[in-house]
Design a protein around this motif. Structure first.
Motif, PDB file in Angstrom:
ATOM      1  N   HIS A  33       0.791  -1.184  -0.098  1.00 44.49           N
ATOM      2  CA  HIS A  33       0.128  -0.030  -0.024  1.00 44.49           C
ATOM      3  C   HIS A  33       0.961   1.101   0.109  1.00 44.49           C
TER       4      HIS A  33
ATOM      5  N   VAL B  94       0.863   4.986   1.327  1.00 34.57           N
ATOM      6  CA  VAL B  94      -0.020   5.790   2.042  1.00 34.57           C
ATOM      7  C   VAL B  94       0.332   7.357   1.860  1.00 34.57           C
TER       8      VAL B  94
ATOM      9  N   VAL C  61      -3.984   4.488   0.168  1.00 36.96           N
ATOM     10  CA  VAL C  61      -4.743   4.922   1.423  1.00 36.96           C
ATOM     11  C   VAL C  61      -4.277   6.533   1.637  1.00 36.96           C
TER      12      VAL C  61
ATOM     13  N   VAL D  69      -4.595   4.076   9.566  1.00 37.56           N
ATOM     14  CA  VAL D  69      -4.078   3.280   8.369  1.00 37.56           C
ATOM     15  C   VAL D  69      -4.078   1.754   8.402  1.00 37.56           C
TER      16      VAL D  69
ATOM     17  N   ALA E 217      -7.357   0.272   7.662  1.00 36.24           N
ATOM     18  CA  ALA E 217      -7.644   0.505   6.119  1.00 36.24           C
ATOM     19  C   ALA E 217      -6.900  -0.635   5.121  1.00 36.24           C
TER      20      ALA E 217
ATOM     21  N   ASP F 121      -8.769  -4.149   2.981  1.00 41.15           N
ATOM     22  CA  ASP F 121      -8.388  -3.743   1.533  1.00 41.15           C
ATOM     23  C   ASP F 121      -9.327  -4.918   1.028  1.00 41.15           C
TER      24      ASP F 121
END
Length: 118
Positions: free
Chosen positions: A13, A15, A46, A105, A108, A112
């Motif tokens: 990911h 961020v 994210v 975070v 999140a 996913d």
């Protein structure tokens, strides 16, 4: 107030940590950074709004645009937001039904839908 943008990678990911005010003056910088990330190959993004003090309709439009672009590329897009004034904006505009909203975070990434949770 100035807009701050910082990017970090957590697993698969990307961020994007956003701070300050996202409004008609600063939203173009946010849009540009999101497009750089997506065009650069980021598919799991994210956006952490934890340090955002203000978000207007222009900023919401930038976020919607990034969501659409990532979804069409088979990616995922989530927002981190735990501030009530910002959450209220998402509820009033019904965008809380469009965006995956998470308190952290980590939450999140774990949620996913592309199955790449940490």
């Amino acid at each position: 107030m100035e807009l701050s943008l910082a990017t970090r990678t957590v697993g698969e990911h990307t961020v994007l940590e956003v701070g300050g005010e996202v409004d008609v003056y600063t939203a173009p910088r946010l849009r540009e950074r999101l497009l750089e990330l997506i065009d650069g190959g980021s598919r799991r993004v994210v956006v952490d709004l934890g340090r955002v003090d203000f978000l207007d309709s222009t900023g919401l439009g930038v976020l919607v645009g990034a969501l659409k672009r990532l979804r069409s590329a088979g990616g995922s897009f989530a927002l981190v937001c735990d501030k009530e004034p910002l959450l209220k904006i998402f509820r009033i505009t019904a965008l809380d039904q469009v965006f995956p909203l998470h308190p952290t975070v980590e939450a999140a990434i774990a949620a996913d839908p592309t199955g790449a949770g940490a």
